[in-house]
Motif scaffolding. Structure first.
Motif, PDB file in Angstrom:
ATOM      1  N   ASP A 130       0.804  -1.258  -0.045  1.00  3.06           N
ATOM      2  CA  ASP A 130       0.052  -0.063  -0.108  1.00  3.06           C
ATOM      3  C   ASP A 130       1.087   1.243  -0.099  1.00  3.06           C
ATOM      4  O   ASP A 130       1.793   1.323   0.705  1.00  3.06           O
ATOM      5  CB  ASP A 130      -1.155   0.001   1.229  1.00  3.06           C
ATOM      6  N   SER A 131       0.620   2.137  -1.007  1.00  5.16           N
ATOM      7  CA  SER A 131       1.328   3.271  -1.082  1.00  5.16           C
ATOM      8  C   SER A 131       1.030   4.634  -0.167  1.00  5.16           C
ATOM      9  O   SER A 131       2.005   5.380   0.166  1.00  5.16           O
ATOM     10  CB  SER A 131       1.543   3.637  -2.539  1.00  5.16           C
ATOM     11  N   GLY A 132      -0.101   4.587   0.115  1.00  3.70           N
ATOM     12  CA  GLY A 132      -0.504   5.738   1.027  1.00  3.70           C
ATOM     13  C   GLY A 132      -0.870   6.730   0.250  1.00  3.70           C
ATOM     14  O   GLY A 132      -1.182   8.068   0.491  1.00  3.70           O
ATOM     15  N   GLU A 133      -0.663   6.894  -1.109  1.00  2.00           N
ATOM     16  CA  GLU A 133      -0.922   7.761  -1.843  1.00  2.00           C
ATOM     17  C   GLU A 133      -2.511   8.328  -2.318  1.00  2.00           C
ATOM     18  O   GLU A 133      -3.147   7.327  -2.536  1.00  2.00           O
ATOM     19  CB  GLU A 133      -0.224   7.863  -3.518  1.00  2.00           C
ATOM     20  N   ASP A 156      -3.641   9.326  -5.244  1.00  3.52           N
ATOM     21  CA  ASP A 156      -3.694   9.056  -6.751  1.00  3.52           C
ATOM     22  C   ASP A 156      -4.404   7.777  -6.770  1.00  3.52           C
ATOM     23  O   ASP A 156      -3.782   6.831  -6.477  1.00  3.52           O
ATOM     24  CB  ASP A 156      -2.517   9.352  -7.417  1.00  3.52           C
ATOM     25  N   PRO A 157      -5.662   7.709  -7.173  1.00  2.00           N
ATOM     26  CA  PRO A 157      -6.311   6.094  -7.570  1.00  2.00           C
ATOM     27  C   PRO A 157      -5.266   5.215  -8.120  1.00  2.00           C
ATOM     28  O   PRO A 157      -4.995   4.061  -8.122  1.00  2.00           O
ATOM     29  CB  PRO A 157      -7.464   6.257  -8.118  1.00  2.00           C
ATOM     30  N   ALA A 158      -4.457   5.758  -9.439  1.00  2.00           N
ATOM     31  CA  ALA A 158      -3.486   5.287 -10.298  1.00  2.00           C
ATOM     32  C   ALA A 158      -2.317   4.702  -9.498  1.00  2.00           C
ATOM     33  O   ALA A 158      -1.334   3.997 -10.123  1.00  2.00           O
ATOM     34  CB  ALA A 158      -3.287   5.905 -11.370  1.00  2.00           C
ATOM     35  N   ALA A 159      -2.077   4.980  -8.423  1.00  2.00           N
ATOM     36  CA  ALA A 159      -0.652   5.030  -7.514  1.00  2.00           C
ATOM     37  C   ALA A 159      -1.186   4.298  -6.199  1.00  2.00           C
ATOM     38  O   ALA A 159      -0.415   4.444  -5.219  1.00  2.00           O
ATOM     39  CB  ALA A 159      -0.122   6.140  -7.198  1.00  2.00           C
ATOM     40  N   ARG A 160      -2.303   3.393  -6.083  1.00  2.00           N
ATOM     41  CA  ARG A 160      -2.519   2.942  -4.787  1.00  2.00           C
ATOM     42  C   ARG A 160      -1.799   1.861  -4.215  1.00  2.00           C
ATOM     43  O   ARG A 160      -1.649   1.701  -2.866  1.00  2.00           O
ATOM     44  CB  ARG A 160      -4.033   2.090  -4.861  1.00  2.00           C
ATOM     45  N   LEU A 161      -0.876   1.349  -5.061  1.00  2.00           N
ATOM     46  CA  LEU A 161       0.250   0.182  -4.634  1.00  2.00           C
ATOM     47  C   LEU A 161       1.439   0.371  -5.111  1.00  2.00           C
ATOM     48  O   LEU A 161       1.280   1.187  -6.154  1.00  2.00           O
ATOM     49  CB  LEU A 161      -0.259  -1.220  -5.062  1.00  2.00           C
ATOM     50  N   PHE A 162       2.594   0.355  -4.302  1.00  2.00           N
ATOM     51  CA  PHE A 162       3.911   0.620  -4.985  1.00  2.00           C
ATOM     52  C   PHE A 162       4.889  -0.628  -4.867  1.00  2.00           C
ATOM     53  O   PHE A 162       4.666  -1.260  -3.676  1.00  2.00           O
ATOM     54  CB  PHE A 162       4.695   1.750  -3.905  1.00  2.00           C
ATOM     55  N   ALA A 163       5.553  -0.728  -6.045  1.00  2.00           N
ATOM     56  CA  ALA A 163       6.591  -1.900  -6.137  1.00  2.00           C
ATOM     57  C   ALA A 163       7.805  -1.155  -6.100  1.00  2.00           C
ATOM     58  O   ALA A 163       8.241  -0.557  -7.056  1.00  2.00           O
ATOM     59  CB  ALA A 163       6.174  -2.737  -7.119  1.00  2.00           C
ATOM     60  N   LYS A 164       8.658  -1.206  -5.088  1.00  2.00           N
ATOM     61  CA  LYS A 164      10.026  -0.614  -4.928  1.00  2.00           C
ATOM     62  C   LYS A 164      10.850  -1.547  -5.799  1.00  2.00           C
ATOM     63  O   LYS A 164      11.151  -2.638  -5.579  1.00  2.00           O
ATOM     64  CB  LYS A 164      10.421  -0.472  -3.871  1.00  2.00           C
ATOM     65  N   TRP A 165      11.872  -0.653  -6.674  1.00  2.00           N
ATOM     66  CA  TRP A 165      12.690  -1.394  -7.450  1.00  2.00           C
ATOM     67  C   TRP A 165      13.727  -0.467  -8.043  1.00  2.00           C
ATOM     68  O   TRP A 165      13.360   0.752  -8.366  1.00  2.00           O
ATOM     69  CB  TRP A 165      12.267  -2.424  -8.470  1.00  2.00           C
ATOM     70  N   GLY A 166      14.885  -0.882  -8.117  1.00  2.00           N
ATOM     71  CA  GLY A 166      15.942   0.105  -8.607  1.00  2.00           C
ATOM     72  C   GLY A 166      16.134   0.053 -10.225  1.00  2.00           C
ATOM     73  O   GLY A 166      16.247  -0.801 -10.647  1.00  2.00           O
ATOM     74  N   LEU A 167      16.109   1.249 -10.845  1.00  2.00           N
ATOM     75  CA  LEU A 167      16.491   1.635 -12.066  1.00  2.00           C
ATOM     76  C   LEU A 167      17.901   1.473 -12.426  1.00  2.00           C
ATOM     77  O   LEU A 167      18.664   2.460 -11.637  1.00  2.00           O
ATOM     78  CB  LEU A 167      15.873   2.607 -12.528  1.00  2.00           C
ATOM     79  N   VAL A 168      18.658   0.730 -13.159  1.00  2.00           N
ATOM     80  CA  VAL A 168      20.237   0.977 -13.419  1.00  2.00           C
ATOM     81  C   VAL A 168      20.267   1.560 -14.828  1.00  2.00           C
ATOM     82  O   VAL A 168      19.605   1.058 -16.055  1.00  2.00           O
ATOM     83  CB  VAL A 168      20.787  -0.565 -13.364  1.00  2.00           C
ATOM     84  N   VAL A 169      20.926   2.536 -15.112  1.00  2.00           N
ATOM     85  CA  VAL A 169      21.176   3.306 -16.373  1.00  2.00           C
ATOM     86  C   VAL A 169      22.726   3.658 -16.533  1.00  2.00           C
ATOM     87  O   VAL A 169      23.549   3.873 -15.671  1.00  2.00           O
ATOM     88  CB  VAL A 169      20.492   4.562 -16.185  1.00  2.00           C
ATOM     89  N   ARG A 170      23.026   3.180 -17.928  1.00  2.00           N
ATOM     90  CA  ARG A 170      24.451   3.404 -18.087  1.00  2.00           C
ATOM     91  C   ARG A 170      24.766   4.984 -18.033  1.00  2.00           C
ATOM     92  O   ARG A 170      24.017   5.838 -18.366  1.00  2.00           O
ATOM     93  CB  ARG A 170      24.584   3.049 -19.704  1.00  2.00           C
ATOM     94  N   ALA A 171      26.106   5.212 -17.187  1.00  2.00           N
ATOM     95  CA  ALA A 171      26.609   6.401 -16.889  1.00  2.00           C
ATOM     96  C   ALA A 171      26.638   7.306 -18.208  1.00  2.00           C
ATOM     97  O   ALA A 171      27.130   6.753 -19.309  1.00  2.00           O
ATOM     98  CB  ALA A 171      27.866   6.351 -16.162  1.00  2.00           C
ATOM     99  N   VAL A 175       0.682   1.458  -9.139  1.00  2.00           N
ATOM    100  CA  VAL A 175      -0.122   0.795  -9.720  1.00  2.00           C
ATOM    101  C   VAL A 175      -1.683   1.086  -9.027  1.00  2.00           C
ATOM    102  O   VAL A 175      -1.644   1.059  -7.961  1.00  2.00           O
ATOM    103  CB  VAL A 175      -0.170  -0.554 -10.033  1.00  2.00           C
ATOM    104  N   ALA A 176      -2.533   1.002  -9.715  1.00  2.00           N
ATOM    105  CA  ALA A 176      -4.061   1.043  -9.135  1.00  2.00           C
ATOM    106  C   ALA A 176      -4.370  -0.112  -8.585  1.00  2.00           C
ATOM    107  O   ALA A 176      -5.005  -0.487  -7.443  1.00  2.00           O
ATOM    108  CB  ALA A 176      -5.156   1.439 -10.195  1.00  2.00           C
ATOM    109  N   ARG A 177      -3.922  -1.440  -9.336  1.00  2.00           N
ATOM    110  CA  ARG A 177      -4.065  -2.767  -8.780  1.00  2.00           C
ATOM    111  C   ARG A 177      -3.040  -3.549  -9.544  1.00  2.00           C
ATOM    112  O   ARG A 177      -2.242  -3.279 -10.476  1.00  2.00           O
ATOM    113  CB  ARG A 177      -5.511  -3.376  -9.443  1.00  2.00           C
TER     114      ARG A 177
END
Length: 175
Positions: free
Chosen positions: A69-72, A74-89, A142-144
């Motif tokens: 549960d995100s606590g947001e 915004d209905p489109a942001a009800r749930l949150f999946a934390k993950w790191g994005l890795v980008v070429r320097a 995500v909303a769901r």
């Protein structure tokens, strides 16, 4: 989170360089480029449990990313999946939820801003130039639970990646 248009191939913008500790983005404008997105780690290569999207971005290779549960509001942001994005320097990448998903999902990295349907990450080269990749904190809202399609643009090329947020993506169908 900074929102902007896609960066065209051959973009000649000079990117600011973050401080050696990488904790704060450079906000100087003398280089003429946008400020760096704050990264949390510098890596020689993407982690083993990540997959490449195009040539400049790596995302988790897990079949399911666990949302909470995100606590947001915004209905489109009800749930949150934390993950790191890795980008070429040294790269600037644009990420957005695929068409038709703007009211169902949000994303964001770098610890600044509000969840949005699109985000830009400026992976400025670290001082000393030793790291080839930078990691950014963030994730997907995500909303769901769903298999969420994202569009990643780097060097003028669009790539699509599906991420299972709470449920696996079916390899035989597209969302």
């Amino acid at each position: 989170m900074v929102l902007s248009a896609c960066t065209p191939a051959g973009d000649s913008r000079q990117h600011s360089t973050p401080p050696a500790d990488g904790a704060e983005p450079s906000t100087g404008t003398s280089g003429g480029g946008p400020p760096c997105t704050p990264s949390v780690d510098a890596l020689p290569a993407p982690p083993a449990n990540y997959r490449l999207v195009g040539k400049d971005v790596a995302v988790p290779d897990a079949p399911v990313l666990s949302p909470e549960d995100s606590g947001e509001a915004d209905p489109a942001a009800r749930l949150f999946a934390k993950w790191g994005l890795v980008v070429r320097a040294g790269r600037v990448v644009d990420l957005r939820v695929a068409p038709g998903w703007q009211d169902k999902a949000r994303l964001g990295w770098g610890g600044t801003g509000t969840p949005a349907a699109a985000a830009t990450v400026h992976a400025c080269a670290p001082e000393g130039g030793q790291a080839q990749w930078l990691a950014f904190v963030g994730g997907t809202w995500v909303a769901r639970t769903a298999c969420v399609p994202l569009i990643v643009t780097s060097n003028g090329q669009d790539d699509r990646v599906n991420l299972g947020i709470g449920v696996p993506c079916d390899k035989t169908t597209t969302p």
